[in-house]
Structures are given as C-alpha cells and as structure tokens.
Scaffold this active site. Structure first.
Site, PDB file in Angstrom:
ATOM      1  N   CYS A  88       6.938   9.669   5.720  1.00 53.69           N
ATOM      2  CA  CYS A  88       7.477   9.412   4.379  1.00 53.69           C
ATOM      3  C   CYS A  88       7.167  10.627   3.515  1.00 53.69           C
ATOM      4  O   CYS A  88       6.006  11.009   3.401  1.00 53.69           O
ATOM      5  CB  CYS A  88       6.809   8.211   3.724  1.00 53.69           C
ATOM      6  SG  CYS A  88       6.242   6.960   4.876  1.00 53.69           S
ATOM      7  N   GLU A 150      10.772   6.093  -6.550  1.00 47.63           N
ATOM      8  CA  GLU A 150      11.548   6.897  -5.620  1.00 47.63           C
ATOM      9  C   GLU A 150      12.922   6.306  -5.350  1.00 47.63           C
ATOM     10  O   GLU A 150      13.106   5.097  -5.302  1.00 47.63           O
ATOM     11  CB  GLU A 150      10.812   6.996  -4.268  1.00 47.63           C
ATOM     12  CG  GLU A 150       9.503   7.744  -4.356  1.00 47.63           C
ATOM     13  CD  GLU A 150       8.857   8.001  -3.014  1.00 47.63           C
ATOM     14  OE1 GLU A 150       8.157   9.020  -2.900  1.00 47.63           O
ATOM     15  OE2 GLU A 150       9.025   7.190  -2.073  1.00 47.63           O
TER      16      GLU A 150
END
Length: 233
Positions: A88, A150
């Site tokens: 990630c 995000e």
C-alpha cells in the site's frame, strides 16, 4: 516547546515523509497539486484542509490463488505493525506516475513500491499484468496525530514472485487462502494476539475482496473491473 515535526521518526521514514511528494486530488480524482507525504498524513490537515491524496493498494496472488499479506514495520509513522494487503503506497508527483491512461502512472508506482518494500523485482511484476479493479475514497485516523485520506486504486496481480522484504518497511509476510484470511479477521475482531488490520484493507475485505477473489480463481478479473465509479466508504 512543541515536538519537532520529525520527532521519533527513524532516518528512512523521515526521508520518505519529507522528500516524497504525493499527488493531491479532488473527490473526482482530478489532480489539484502536490504536497509532502508528511503534510498529507497529518490528521489536522486532513480535517481542516480536507487534503486528499492518490494512493494504491496491491493484492498479489500466487498461482495457488493465495494472497500475500504484509505486516508493516514497527518504524512506520502511520499504522505500525498492522497487517495489510501486499503493498500500500502512493504514486508520486512525477511524470512516470501521473500518466492517466489505463492507470499507468499508478501501476508504475505499484511496481516501484513492490521492489522497495518487498524486494519483488520489476520483471516479476510487469506493469501490464496489473488489473485496476476499482477506486475507493476513505478517511481513517491512525493515532491522533496521523491518518489517511486517500483515493485508493485497487490493483490485482496473479504471479509467482521472489520476495525479499525490506525490514525498514515490512516486519513480516505470509500467504493466506480465504479461510486463513477469515481466521485472521476473527482474531483481529476478538483482539487476540494483539492482531490489527489496516483500515483500508478491512474496507476492501468487507466490500469487495471475496467476490474479486472468485474472479482471480476463475481467471475473469477483467469482468469485475469498474474504474468509472469512485466508492465512497
């Protein structure tokens, strides 16, 4: 005296926090600028300036259709020692990682970070073998000071790879099948073994992962892709 901005950070994480320029986007994923990784992850900025940055989450499966998980290193500034999907991170504000066509910039970034974090060589993770399945927008606090806001691209790849984790980034790794992942979720929910999962991984698991995993096993991943929708979770 207020803490210095980099108080408590190790040298590697400090460099990443201040040198890496994340891509700022609006809620439709339009690029609006760039900001340091440090500023993008300060909870105060997320809450008051509504800073939103582009990210990606890689889900790498081997040829037995087991998913590679990583435990983030203890020195990570956000979500240390938390278990999560394979990799990630963030595409950076640079030409090669801003290319919009077929999410190529994001796929370039994913290839870069698989090498940085897990030592997976580029030839083991060709950019044209990532499938961009969807995008989600989420917000999650880490510890009061830090958090995430995000617009996350969800990238799948099915590949047998050589893995050599970078201890600055990764504390542990393991491959899991569906049943083993369900057991991991049960332990995390029960607070057993101090096990914690990242909030973004949990969102993907709860909303998408098992049905997409079926497509992985059938070889029909492209049928599951929906890059028009931004899922607000």
């Amino acid at each position: 005296m207020a803490d210095a901005p980099d108080a408590g950070m190790d040298a590697v994480q400090r460099k990443l926090m201040f040198d890496d320029k994340c891509i700022l986007v609006d809620e439709n994923d339009g690029v609006v600028g760039h900001e340091s990784k440090y500023n993008c992850h300060l909870w105060e900025n997320i809450q008051t300036k509504h800073m939103l940055h582009r990210a990606f989450s890689v889900f790498l499966f081997n040829s037995k259709y087991q998913l590679l998980l990583q435990q983030r290193s203890a020195t990570k500034v956000t979500f240390p020692l938390v278990w999560t999907n394979t990799c990630c991170s963030h595409p950076l504000y640079r030409e090669s990682e801003l290319i919009p066509e077929n999410s190529l910039g994001v796929r370039n970034a994913a290839q870069r970070k698989l090498l940085d974090e897990l030592g997976i060589p580029a030839e083991d993770a060709p950019v044209d073998e990532f499938t961009s399945l969807g995008r989600m927008l989420y917000k999650a606090p880490s510890d009061g000071k830090w958090g995430e806001h995000e617009l996350d691209y969800l990238l799948f790849i099915v590949k047998d790879v050589s893995v050599n984790p970078n201890p600055d980034e990764v504390a542990d790794i393991k491959y899991v099948n569906k049943e083993q992942l369900k057991e991991l979720l049960r332990k995390a929910d029960a607070g057993e073994e101090g096990l914690k999962l990242s909030p973004w991984f949990r969102l993907v698991v709860d909303n998408f992962l098992y049905k997409w995993w079926d497509h992985v096993e059938k070889g029909t991943l492209s049928e599951a892709a929906d890059m028009k929708t931004i899922h607000k979770l």
